[in-house]
Design a protein around this motif. Structure first.
Motif, PDB file in Angstrom:
ATOM      1  N   ALA A  65       0.813  -1.261   0.085  1.00 27.40           N
ATOM      2  CA  ALA A  65       0.025  -0.023   0.048  1.00 27.40           C
ATOM      3  C   ALA A  65       0.733   1.354   0.066  1.00 27.40           C
ATOM      4  CB  ALA A  65      -1.111   0.063   1.370  1.00 27.40           C
ATOM      5  N   GLU A  66       2.127   1.171   0.209  1.00 29.73           N
ATOM      6  CA  GLU A  66       2.872   2.331   0.401  1.00 29.73           C
ATOM      7  C   GLU A  66       2.998   3.385  -0.927  1.00 29.73           C
ATOM      8  OE1 GLU A  66       4.484   3.688   2.660  1.00 29.73           O
ATOM      9  OE2 GLU A  66       5.549   5.310   1.799  1.00 29.73           O
ATOM     10  N   ALA A  67       3.338   2.628  -2.098  1.00 26.70           N
ATOM     11  CA  ALA A  67       3.288   3.739  -2.990  1.00 26.70           C
ATOM     12  C   ALA A  67       2.287   4.193  -3.748  1.00 26.70           C
ATOM     13  CB  ALA A  67       4.228   2.839  -4.367  1.00 26.70           C
ATOM     14  N   PRO A  68       0.926   3.548  -3.559  1.00 22.16           N
ATOM     15  CA  PRO A  68      -0.320   4.101  -4.290  1.00 22.16           C
ATOM     16  C   PRO A  68      -0.384   5.358  -3.360  1.00 22.16           C
ATOM     17  CG  PRO A  68      -0.360   1.759  -4.108  1.00 22.16           C
ATOM     18  CD  PRO A  68       0.832   2.026  -3.613  1.00 22.16           C
ATOM     19  N   VAL A  69      -0.182   5.022  -2.179  1.00 16.20           N
ATOM     20  CA  VAL A  69      -0.557   6.379  -1.468  1.00 16.20           C
ATOM     21  C   VAL A  69       0.369   7.442  -1.367  1.00 16.20           C
ATOM     22  CG1 VAL A  69      -0.623   7.234   1.222  1.00 16.20           C
ATOM     23  CG2 VAL A  69      -1.815   4.782   0.550  1.00 16.20           C
ATOM     24  N   SER A  70       1.755   7.203  -1.311  1.00 21.08           N
ATOM     25  CA  SER A  70       2.730   7.969  -1.191  1.00 21.08           C
ATOM     26  C   SER A  70       3.091   8.765  -2.494  1.00 21.08           C
ATOM     27  CB  SER A  70       4.042   7.593  -0.441  1.00 21.08           C
ATOM     28  OG  SER A  70       4.755   6.738  -1.050  1.00 21.08           O
ATOM     29  N   ALA A  71       3.053   7.763  -3.467  1.00 18.44           N
ATOM     30  CA  ALA A  71       3.582   8.384  -4.780  1.00 18.44           C
ATOM     31  C   ALA A  71       2.176   8.762  -5.618  1.00 18.44           C
ATOM     32  CB  ALA A  71       4.316   7.171  -5.551  1.00 18.44           C
ATOM     33  N   GLN A  72       1.103   8.123  -5.526  1.00 16.18           N
ATOM     34  CA  GLN A  72      -0.113   8.339  -6.227  1.00 16.18           C
ATOM     35  C   GLN A  72      -1.126   9.254  -5.485  1.00 16.18           C
ATOM     36  OE1 GLN A  72      -0.918   4.581  -7.663  1.00 16.18           O
ATOM     37  NE2 GLN A  72       0.065   4.786  -9.736  1.00 16.18           N
ATOM     38  N   GLY A  73      -0.734   9.539  -4.492  1.00 13.48           N
ATOM     39  CA  GLY A  73      -1.642  10.375  -3.452  1.00 13.48           C
ATOM     40  C   GLY A  73      -3.131   9.971  -3.275  1.00 13.48           C
ATOM     41  N   ARG A  74      -3.293   8.320  -3.450  1.00 13.46           N
ATOM     42  CA  ARG A  74      -4.615   7.733  -3.339  1.00 13.46           C
ATOM     43  C   ARG A  74      -5.044   7.743  -1.911  1.00 13.46           C
ATOM     44  NH1 ARG A  74      -3.464   2.771  -7.350  1.00 13.46           N
ATOM     45  NH2 ARG A  74      -5.113   1.885  -6.308  1.00 13.46           N
ATOM     46  N   ASP A  75      -6.198   7.469  -1.819  1.00 12.24           N
ATOM     47  CA  ASP A  75      -6.773   7.372  -0.455  1.00 12.24           C
ATOM     48  C   ASP A  75      -6.283   6.193   0.188  1.00 12.24           C
ATOM     49  OD1 ASP A  75      -8.771   7.996   1.788  1.00 12.24           O
ATOM     50  OD2 ASP A  75      -9.896   5.949   0.925  1.00 12.24           O
ATOM     51  N   ARG A  76      -5.939   6.161   1.562  1.00 15.08           N
ATOM     52  CA  ARG A  76      -5.325   5.109   2.097  1.00 15.08           C
ATOM     53  C   ARG A  76      -6.287   4.060   2.548  1.00 15.08           C
ATOM     54  NH1 ARG A  76      -0.632   4.360   5.184  1.00 15.08           N
ATOM     55  NH2 ARG A  76      -0.260   6.621   4.846  1.00 15.08           N
ATOM     56  N   ALA A  77      -7.441   4.191   2.770  1.00 14.27           N
ATOM     57  CA  ALA A  77      -8.258   3.099   3.069  1.00 14.27           C
ATOM     58  C   ALA A  77      -8.754   2.433   1.932  1.00 14.27           C
ATOM     59  CB  ALA A  77      -9.751   3.721   3.709  1.00 14.27           C
ATOM     60  N   THR A  78      -8.925   2.938   0.704  1.00 14.13           N
ATOM     61  CA  THR A  78      -9.277   2.298  -0.405  1.00 14.13           C
ATOM     62  C   THR A  78      -7.997   1.350  -0.880  1.00 14.13           C
ATOM     63  OG1 THR A  78      -9.314   4.374  -1.544  1.00 14.13           O
ATOM     64  CG2 THR A  78     -11.113   3.050  -1.769  1.00 14.13           C
ATOM     65  N   VAL A  79      -6.913   2.192  -0.963  1.00 15.58           N
ATOM     66  CA  VAL A  79      -5.779   1.509  -1.133  1.00 15.58           C
ATOM     67  C   VAL A  79      -5.554   0.224  -0.478  1.00 15.58           C
ATOM     68  CG1 VAL A  79      -3.131   1.361  -1.181  1.00 15.58           C
ATOM     69  CG2 VAL A  79      -4.495   3.444  -2.106  1.00 15.58           C
ATOM     70  N   ARG A  80      -5.767   0.138   0.803  1.00 13.66           N
ATOM     71  CA  ARG A  80      -5.505  -0.897   1.578  1.00 13.66           C
ATOM     72  C   ARG A  80      -6.536  -1.920   1.351  1.00 13.66           C
ATOM     73  NH1 ARG A  80      -2.022   0.297   6.168  1.00 13.66           N
ATOM     74  NH2 ARG A  80      -3.145  -1.512   7.614  1.00 13.66           N
ATOM     75  N   THR A  81      -7.814  -1.745   1.029  1.00 15.54           N
ATOM     76  CA  THR A  81      -8.705  -2.653   0.434  1.00 15.54           C
ATOM     77  C   THR A  81      -8.126  -3.447  -0.678  1.00 15.54           C
ATOM     78  OG1 THR A  81     -10.205  -1.095   1.140  1.00 15.54           O
ATOM     79  CG2 THR A  81     -11.323  -3.214   0.446  1.00 15.54           C
ATOM     80  N   GLU A  82      -7.700  -2.465  -1.733  1.00 13.09           N
ATOM     81  CA  GLU A  82      -7.144  -2.965  -3.168  1.00 13.09           C
ATOM     82  C   GLU A  82      -6.009  -3.882  -2.677  1.00 13.09           C
ATOM     83  OE1 GLU A  82      -7.915   0.288  -5.945  1.00 13.09           O
ATOM     84  OE2 GLU A  82      -6.009  -0.753  -6.645  1.00 13.09           O
ATOM     85  N   ALA A  83      -5.105  -3.468  -1.929  1.00 12.61           N
ATOM     86  CA  ALA A  83      -3.950  -4.322  -1.575  1.00 12.61           C
ATOM     87  C   ALA A  83      -4.330  -5.654  -0.964  1.00 12.61           C
ATOM     88  CB  ALA A  83      -3.029  -3.416  -0.758  1.00 12.61           C
ATOM     89  N   ARG A  84      -5.369  -5.567  -0.047  1.00 14.29           N
ATOM     90  CA  ARG A  84      -5.543  -6.932   0.130  1.00 14.29           C
ATOM     91  C   ARG A  84      -6.208  -8.000  -0.696  1.00 14.29           C
ATOM     92  NH1 ARG A  84      -5.617  -7.656   5.771  1.00 14.29           N
ATOM     93  NH2 ARG A  84      -5.380  -5.849   6.772  1.00 14.29           N
TER      94      ARG A  84
END
Lengths: 258, 317
Positions: A116-135
């Motif tokens: 989940a690191e890069a989608p949040v810190s490099a793409q600025g996406r929402d942390r919660a959605t990114v985590r669901t997607e990561a799972r």
């Protein structure tokens, strides 16, 4: 300009030297969208450098690289190429997933945090959605139960599957694999290749440097054989692997297969 | 091997059970090896320890009542506070500047690299006590300090004596000296981070500052913390050098008291007790900080003393 005719990856006359050593001596390569290309060649042939040039981890000395029609690492103004500022290069890399030979997972982060690191810190996406997607991605590579483990507690094969999930989390248009199974124990190679075969089947554009001839035969649309910084031969696997025209390709294949 | 030796052994030892081998062996009791020398060593150490305690307690020259009387005296507590203040400012400013120097030293820019190298060379080479006296006497070099455009007009000017008070001189001296050491500590931490980590972060497109903060720094901290704690503890005691500037930190304060009262030894003990207490607190802090940064590096984190106590109690029950 229709997207169907724009190749996903295009290399033209790419040269690269490390000091006095010429690693690439004019490489032309085209990879269509949705295609799987496998780069083969003896060590030192420049195949990893080709891969690293595609996402500008390696600056090319001459020639250019385009991904999805966009010049990588440079901006053209008239007859000159201006190197892009780092910020824009990083943005371009956001569309290109890269899987390393040594996984290079971040050891101080859990598996889920790694993905989940890069989608949040490099793409600025929402942390919660990114985590669901990561799972979901971890589920896809068969590791949903390892989400909260630290990488060091996983086997090499599992670590590499996490690395693939991490690359996929960027929703890349293109995935690059640099000898993804070379650091693995023989019995763990299969699980990683399975995931890669799955990706190939689902229409992901992939460029893979590997020594796994079996994978190339099964999953590749095109096999490219490099030697001494040049492309020696390329074509569908049936042609290059089973009926190689060039003596160097033949010599390499007989060495690898026996 | 066992097959060979068993035959003759059975022949010479007829008292063994007829089946002679495996089943009898599995029923034997295991006797741990004895360590008589451990007991001897323990006895020697206990005797020596008892002698030391005896010497400390019975000799009236240690003057424990005076130690007790001054340990929490207001003037001593104020001095401890100043020592703490010097330490905290010295270490914080020192490590912030040290990190900047380390980043400069690792930068591709040759000018930044050589500036950093020169700084470290100078400030590590000149004794701290000398540096402190330099800052203390800065007014001898420059009567006033002005802020403005370099080589151009000044916006305002301030007398050096007003700007550099003894406390400022002390903090400046300690921090600038500390920064040279901190730079090398931080640099060694960054050098220890695997190059592949940076490459992976760059390949993922993670911006430079996030890469530094989220990937590099936490991993570098694993190596930085133990040495940094060493530096910190060194600085706690290093602040005592500041006594030459007549700043009433701990060491200066006990000297003031014993020159007045003549009770040298008990006052030195008071100072020693406080330095011991401060470094103990820091060592405990170090344990937890190290444990925090060990996440992912160790398969199992070491238990904290409290956790250890809890399991011991549970076992005893």
């Amino acid at each position: 300009m229709t997207t169907t005719t724009t190749p996903m990856v295009e290399l033209k006359g790419v040269h690269k030297s490390f000091g006095a050593v010429q690693v690439l001596r004019g490489v032309d390569l085209t990879v269509g969208a949705g295609e799987v290309t496998v780069l083969l060649g003896p060590s030192g042939s420049g195949k990893s450098t080709v891969l690293r040039a595609i996402n500008h981890l390696e600056k090319v000395d001459r020639g250019f690289v385009r991904v999805d029609g966009e010049l990588i690492g440079y901006r053209r103004a008239g007859n000159r190429l201006h190197e892009l500022p780092e910020r824009l290069i990083l943005k371009q890399r956001n569309r290109i997933g890269f899987v390393f030979q040594n996984f290079n997972l971040f050891p101080h982060m859990t598996v889920l945090e790694n993905v989940a690191e890069a989608p949040v810190s490099a793409q600025g996406r929402d942390r919660a959605t990114v985590r669901t997607e990561a799972r979901e991605l971890l589920d896809r590579v068969g590791l949903s139960d390892k989400a909260d483990e630290y990488p060091r507690r996983l086997s090499g094969g599992q670590q590499q599957r996490v690395a693939i999930a991490r690359a996929l989390a960027l929703r890349p248009a293109l995935l690059l694999f640099d000898e993804p199974t070379s650091a693995l124990d023989p019995e763990l190679v299969g699980e990683v290749l399975d995931v890669m075969r799955d990706l190939a089947r689902s229409g992901t554009t992939m460029v893979v440097v590997t020594h796994e001839i079996g994978f190339a035969r099964e999953a590749a649309d095109t096999v490219v054989f490099l030697d001494e910084g040049r492309i020696v031969e390329q074509g569908p696997p049936a042609q290059v692997l089973d009926d190689p025209q060039e003596p160097r390709t033949r010599a390499f294949l007989s060495a690898v297969l026996h | 091997m066992t097959e060979v030796t068993r035959g003759p052994a059975r022949a010479t030892a007829p008292e063994e059970p007829p089946d002679g081998g495996e089943s009898a062996l599995t029923n034997l009791t295991v006797v741990p090896a004895r360590h008589p020398w451990r007991w001897a060593a323990t006895a020697v150490v206990l005797v020596l320890a008892a002698m030391a305690v005896h010497a400390l307690v019975t000799n009236p020259a240690w003057d424990w009542p005076t130690v007790g009387a001054y340990l929490f005296a207001p003037s001593i507590l104020r001095a401890v506070a100043l020592t703490l203040q010097l330490t905290v400012l010295g270490i914080v400013v020192g490590f912030v500047l040290g990190t900047v120097l380390a980043v400069m030293r690792l930068s591709p820019n040759p000018l930044l690299r050589s500036v950093s190298w020169t700084y470290i060379w100078v400030f590590r080479s000149v004794p701290l006590i000398l540096q402190l006296l330099f800052w203390y006497n800065l007014a001898l070099l420059y009567r006033s300090i002005s802020f403005g455009i370099p080589f151009g007009p000044a916006f305002f000017e301030i007398g050096t004596m007003d700007l550099i008070t003894p406390v400022t001189a002390a903090v400046l001296g300690l921090a600038l000296h500390q920064a040279a050491y901190a730079a090398e500590v931080v640099r060694s931490g960054f050098l220890g981070v695997d190059q592949g980590q940076l490459e992976a972060a760059a390949a993922l497109g993670i911006p430079r500052w996030r890469r530094f903060r989220r990937i590099q720094l936490p991993q570098a901290m694993r190596t930085i913390v133990p040495t940094a704690a060493n530096e910190l503890i060194g600085l706690v005691k290093g602040t005592s050098v500041v006594y030459i500037m007549a700043l009433s930190e701990l060491f200066y304060q006990v000297q003031v008291i014993y020159t007045r009262t003549g009770r040298v030894i008990p006052m030195l003990l008071v100072a020693a007790a406080w330095y011991l207490a401060l470094t103990t607190a820091l060592s405990i802090g170090q344990f937890y900080v190290e444990r925090y940064y060990a996440k992912g590096a160790l398969r199992v984190l070491p238990p904290t003393p409290i956790q250890r106590l809890r399991t011991a109690v549970r076992r005893a029950r």
